[in-house]
Motif scaffolding. Structure first.
Motif, mmCIF file in Angstrom:
data_model
loop_
_atom_site.group_PDB
_atom_site.id
_atom_site.type_symbol
_atom_site.label_atom_id
_atom_site.label_comp_id
_atom_site.label_asym_id
_atom_site.label_seq_id
_atom_site.Cartn_x
_atom_site.Cartn_y
_atom_site.Cartn_z
ATOM 1 N N ASP A 256 1.031 -1.183 -0.028
ATOM 2 C CA ASP A 256 -0.009 0.280 -0.047
ATOM 3 C C ASP A 256 0.868 0.920 0.415
ATOM 4 O O ASP A 256 0.186 2.608 -0.565
ATOM 5 C CB ASP A 256 -0.476 0.189 1.128
ATOM 6 C CG ASP A 256 -1.834 -0.465 0.682
ATOM 7 O OD1 ASP A 256 -2.281 -1.296 -0.278
ATOM 8 O OD2 ASP A 256 -2.622 -1.239 2.435
ATOM 9 N N ASP A 633 -13.500 -4.758 2.605
ATOM 10 C CA ASP A 633 -13.617 -3.830 3.627
ATOM 11 C C ASP A 633 -13.063 -5.091 4.692
ATOM 12 O O ASP A 633 -12.344 -4.867 5.594
ATOM 13 C CB ASP A 633 -15.299 -2.747 3.549
ATOM 14 C CG ASP A 633 -14.979 -1.600 3.196
ATOM 15 O OD1 ASP A 633 -14.106 -1.687 2.563
ATOM 16 O OD2 ASP A 633 -15.790 -1.597 3.428
ATOM 17 N N ASP A 636 -9.590 -6.046 4.442
ATOM 18 C CA ASP A 636 -8.957 -4.951 5.012
ATOM 19 C C ASP A 636 -7.820 -4.556 3.253
ATOM 20 O O ASP A 636 -6.540 -3.750 3.230
ATOM 21 C CB ASP A 636 -7.836 -4.856 6.338
ATOM 22 C CG ASP A 636 -7.373 -3.784 6.602
ATOM 23 O OD1 ASP A 636 -8.490 -2.427 6.161
ATOM 24 O OD2 ASP A 636 -6.482 -3.683 7.526
ATOM 25 N N GLU A 638 -8.604 -1.607 0.358
ATOM 26 C CA GLU A 638 -8.882 -0.508 -0.152
ATOM 27 C C GLU A 638 -9.635 -1.069 -2.026
ATOM 28 O O GLU A 638 -9.752 -1.878 -2.782
ATOM 29 C CB GLU A 638 -8.448 0.083 -0.267
ATOM 30 C CG GLU A 638 -6.585 0.024 -0.985
ATOM 31 C CD GLU A 638 -5.982 1.697 -0.862
ATOM 32 O OE1 GLU A 638 -5.539 1.885 -0.834
ATOM 33 O OE2 GLU A 638 -6.220 1.870 0.225
ATOM 34 N N GLU A 639 -10.562 -0.082 -2.482
ATOM 35 C CA GLU A 639 -11.060 0.479 -3.465
ATOM 36 C C GLU A 639 -9.787 -0.471 -4.447
ATOM 37 O O GLU A 639 -10.684 -0.637 -5.907
ATOM 38 C CB GLU A 639 -11.588 1.275 -3.775
ATOM 39 C CG GLU A 639 -12.444 1.397 -5.366
ATOM 40 C CD GLU A 639 -13.245 3.138 -5.391
ATOM 41 O OE1 GLU A 639 -13.229 3.535 -4.371
ATOM 42 O OE2 GLU A 639 -13.832 2.832 -6.819
ATOM 43 N N SER A 640 -9.015 -0.014 -4.677
ATOM 44 C CA SER A 640 -7.887 -0.683 -5.435
ATOM 45 C C SER A 640 -7.878 -1.930 -6.143
ATOM 46 O O SER A 640 -7.175 -1.844 -6.869
ATOM 47 C CB SER A 640 -6.848 0.244 -5.564
ATOM 48 O OG SER A 640 -6.236 -0.002 -4.765
#
Lengths: 791, 125
Positions: A256, A633, A636, A638-640
């Motif tokens: 990330d 979610d 854990d 994210e949208e990417s």
């Protein structure tokens, strides 16, 4: 009052103290910048671009046309590219400076604290060293001399011309341009198109899901049946037919952290070409529109250069002398992103300043760089290198996490030579020779000359072998064991490329009747693995639909048809999903009836006056959220990390991601979509779909942002304008080999806010209109004359 | 504010205003000439540094007959400076300049406040 000497004295003291206080307070900087007449921000506004320039390379003439496109004429190429350097700087110097600073990790020196993290990343990736390696590869060549002439032209402007407004605003002066700076701009393009931490993200996903779920969400080829090269594509087909995990402890937090500096994920492009066999004129036609970041000023700069028997017009990135995409009197060309995997990641066994490589402890090659910060505290960053490339470290959860990165752009590469040779190509043979030097980035090259259509995947693509077996680069490799390393690759040096996919084995077609590319997978069965992440194929599918239909009807293709296809707003996602929405109508409230009626009558075109397009646009975002949001979610992620659009629209109605009930997800998404619309007060798609193309400093000075115009299309339509319009068609080109060419950019040629050409093409771009891309020097228009220096 | 008188100029035995200035202010032609010179000087000083706006305002103030007139003169100087600022640029139109908010708020504010602040010196001298 004036009669009282004490009060006079006090008042006098107050006046003086007021001035002194302002001069010594923090507000003084603002006053120094903004004051009328003396303010730093205005100094460049009191001058004009000098229009008589002395040139060490000989005479040249620049004539700007009605859209501020420079027509550069000279007897020698060096004289011409000196002039090109000058006009690039006159029109786009600040943009050029920002790019070189970004890639070199020196942005914070100009803009301060917010750029520190970006600078640390770009310094650690050693992009400047990659550019220096390419400068070394170029050294001594004829092209190197032309790049040097260009550089001198840029520097002539820096010395003689008024500073761009942004320099004055930030209060710094442009440093001299260099050949390496030009190659840094090249690095930015290559990194923007092929730099990706997708491999690491995939590895995270493999850990997060069971094998079957991972496979169906991320690994199954999209079954749209429209790769670039199809079974019935005519001509001579190449690069088809097969020749022959884990995260390795990399922390998801590191993935990330690195992904923050990944180029925007929405970069894509369209181009298609039709051979003379199917055109009204009997000559081929090319249509091209690369989808890049939309910004003010635009990423592209249009220019025409006429030297001897070379007459080339097209677009380049400011900072690069030569036309990258465009047309000359023999042919036309463009590039779309291939999606090839040209970046690998390695872990190592380490011990302090050493790492283990094939049984031997080696020291990291290290260099400490200072990140200078305007109005802030300077930072130091340690740049580490291994035999494979760079070694990037981040603090994640109070622990140092690291990964080795190898990227083809870290080597000396020859794309600058290739781009120069495109201008001089007299047909497919010349072009084919030139693209063999196009080491980075990996692209779908499409070229037409007066006789034929030629398609080829370009760029160096590594072949990874593990235990003698060819494997895709979809995992982190064991760097200490030398696993899957690239033969013939020399990071920050000169590569032989011997272990890379041979040119002949890359997909390609010569003599195709017609062919279209839109970042979908190039072929179903490549000789070597190319990449893992291709576009969903909505655009590619639509392009082939329109071409197939026209050609099956034996209706000859002409420029108008090519324009209409470039303006095509049919959203294939809508065509696939709307019937299911209507089927689920009984799950929705009566309030939605007008919107559902609009959808029922809709032709799936994302156009500004459409109510259905508006509700579908909002629905689709809500549907994505409804489908993936809670599950990802919970992991854990994210949208990417969410799967691509094709997976979403083809997910079975009883899939677990819908909790077994897609109709419910569709109904919930529709209710949410209408809520969004009512809250915002929109009526039709054009109320929401407006150009929002902004300047880097638009947040501080809103006037620098481009005006807002309603437009059409979506991220999945051929007429390509992404959500928020932050990405989309950054250059539209129609090039018939026997007729008048057309082009347009989303904004204007001149990067100066004060110029009438700052945004003069924007409204026409938003409306899908074009301007001429003519090969005649305008009879009138501003000129700059370059007079050769005599000894 | 009332108009200054020669008696006031010499309160407590200290001459705050030079005699030649007092006399120049009392003669319309000389006063106007001084005012024009002060305005020109003010524009030139403003080109050097923003403090020049204050100095220019002070010159205008000194050439003015009364403090209110000094303030009006200072405002004229501010307008002149702004006009020169736009006219002197071959590329910047008034609309483009005004649109550059909030930067232009500072520019406009300084063009008003700087000369007026300087013109307050008329209350001293």
């Amino acid at each position: 009052m004036s009669g009282n000497p004490t009060r006079r004295a006090v008042l006098g003291a107050l006046i003086g103290a007021g001035v002194g206080g302002a001069a010594l307070s923090p507000v003084a900087d603002l006053l120094d910048t903004a004051a009328p007449l003396s303010g730093g921000a205005w100094q460049g506004r009191y001058g004009t671009v000098p229009d008589a320039v002395s040139s060490p390379h000989g005479d040249a003439a620049v004539t700007y046309d009605d859209h501020h496109v420079p027509h550069v004429e000279a007897d020698t190429e060096a004289a011409a590219y000196y002039a090109v350097g000058y006009v690039h700087a006159a029109d786009r110097l600040f943009q050029m400076d920002l790019i070189r600073r970004l890639m070199d990790g020196r942005l914070a020196e100009a803009v301060g604290e917010p750029a520190v993290s970006s600078d640390e990343f770009h310094a650690e990736m050693a992009f400047r060293d990659g550019a220096a390696a390419s400068a070394e590869a170029l050294a001594g060549s004829e092209v190197a001399e032309l790049v040097e002439a260009y550089t001198a032209g840029v520097n002539e402007y820096i010395d003689a011309g008024p500073d761009p407004f942004e320099f004055d605003l930030l209060g710094y002066d442009a440093e001299p341009w260099s050949v390496t700076d030009t190659l840094l701009v090249g690095q930015q393009i290559s990194w923007g198109l092929t730099g990706s931490f997708h491999t690491l993200q995939r590895a995270v996903l493999r850990d997060a899901f069971d094998a079957e779920t991972y496979r169906r969400l991320y690994e199954e080829p999209f079954d749209h049946g429209a790769p670039i090269v199809r079974e019935d594509t005519g001509g001579e087909i190449m690069g088809v037919g097969s020749a022959e995990d884990t995260l390795r402890g990399v922390d998801a937090g590191l993935v990330d952290a690195l992904a923050e500096h990944e180029p925007p994920p929405r970069l894509g492009s369209n181009h298609w070409a039709v051979s003379g066999e199917h055109t009204a004129s009997g000559s081929p036609i090319l249509a091209y529109d690369p989808h890049l970041t939309l910004m003010a000023p635009p990423v592209w700069y249009e220019q025409r250069v006429v030297v001897g028997d070379v007459d080339v017009r097209g677009a380049t990135f400011p900072g690069i002398p030569f036309v990258i995409v465009g047309e000359n009197e023999h042919g036309a060309w463009g590039f779309t992103n291939t999606g090839a995997d040209v970046i690998d990641f390695y872990t190592y066994e380490t011990d302090g300043d050493e790492y283990l490589y094939e049984g031997e402890w080696r020291p990291f090659e290290t260099e400490t760089r200072t990140i200078r910060v305007a109005d802030g505290e300077n930072r130091e960053v340690e740049v580490k290198k291994t035999v494979h490339g760079v070694y990037v470290e981040r603090e994640v959860n109070d622990e140092t996490q690291a990964v080795g990165v190898s990227w083809t752009g870290m080597s000396g590469t020859r794309e600058t030579e290739a781009i120069y040779e495109f201008s001089r190509a007299t047909g497919v043979e010349d072009y084919r020779e030139a693209i063999q030097k196009f080491d980075v980035p990996t692209q779908n090259a499409l070229y037409v000359d007066s006789d034929e259509v030629y398609y080829k995947v370009t760029g160096q693509i590594p072949i990874r072998r593990v235990d003698g077996r060819v494997v895709p680069g979809d995992r982190v490799f064991d760097g200490s064991a030398g696993e899957a390393e690239w033969d013939g690759f020399e990071p920050f040096g000169q590569s032989s490329w011997e272990g890379f996919v041979p040119f002949e084995d890359k997909p390609g077609v010569r003599g195709a009747g017609y062919l279209g590319t839109a970042n979908q997978r190039p072929v179903d069965d490549p000789t070597y693995p190319i990449g893992q992440a291709y576009a969903s194929g909505f655009r590619g599918l639509r392009i082939y639909e329109r071409l197939d239909e026209r050609i099956a009807a034996e209706d000859p293709v002409d420029s108008s048809f090519m324009q209409s296809l470039q303006r095509d707003t049919l959203d294939v996602r809508a065509r696939m999903l709307v019937p299911a929405i209507l089927e689920a109508r009984d799950r929705m409230s009566a309030d939605l009836d007008p919107w559902l009626d609009a959808l029922a009558e809709w032709d799936y075109r994302m156009e500004r006056d459409s109510e259905a397009a508006l509700v579908f646009d909002r629905f689709y975002d809500r549907f994505r959220e409804e489908t993936w949001g809670d599950d990802f979610d919970a992991l854990d992620l994210e949208e990417s990390y969410w799967p691509q659009g094709w997976v979403l629209v083809t997910l079975p109605p009883d899939d677990a991601f819908f909790d077994g009930d897609r109709a419910d997800a569709l109904a919930t998404a529709m209710e949410g979509a209408v809520e969004d619309i009512e809250r915002e007060g929109w009526s039709v798609y054009g109320d929401k779909k407006r150009t929002t193309i902004d300047h880097q400093f638009g947040g501080q000075l809103g006037a620098l942002n481009y005006p807002r115009y309603p437009t059409d299309g979506s991220g999945a339509t051929v007429f390509n304008v992404h959500e928020g319009t932050a990405a989309g068609s950054s250059w539209r080109q129609i090039s018939p080999m026997d007729g008048d060419s057309l082009s347009i950019i989303p904004g204007g040629q001149d990067g100066s806010y004060f110029s009438p050409h700052y945004d003069d093409q924007l409204e026409r771009w938003a409306n899908g209109e074009y301007k001429p891309m003519a090969f005649e020097v305008p009879e009138t228009g501003p000129t700059i004359s370059f007079r050769g220096e005599t000894e | 504010m009332s108009e200054a008188t020669p008696a006031e100029e010499t309160t407590a035995g200290f001459r705050w205003t030079p005699e030649w200035l007092t006399e120049a202010r009392s003669r319309p032609y000389r006063r106007r000439s001084l005012l024009v010179a002060a305005l020109v000087a003010g524009v030139l000083l403003a080109w050097l540094h923003w403090v020049g706006l204050v100095l220019g305002g002070a010159l205008v103030g000194l050439a003015s007959r009364t403090l209110p007139r000094a303030v009006v003169g200072a405002l004229v100087l501010g307008l002149l400076v702004l006009g020169t600022h736009v006219v002197a640029s071959p590329t910047m139109g008034v609309g483009e300049f005004l649109a550059l908010r909030p930067l232009t708020y500072v520019t406009l504010g300084l063009a008003v406040v700087g000369p007026v602040w300087g013109a307050l010196v008329r209350a001293v001298v």
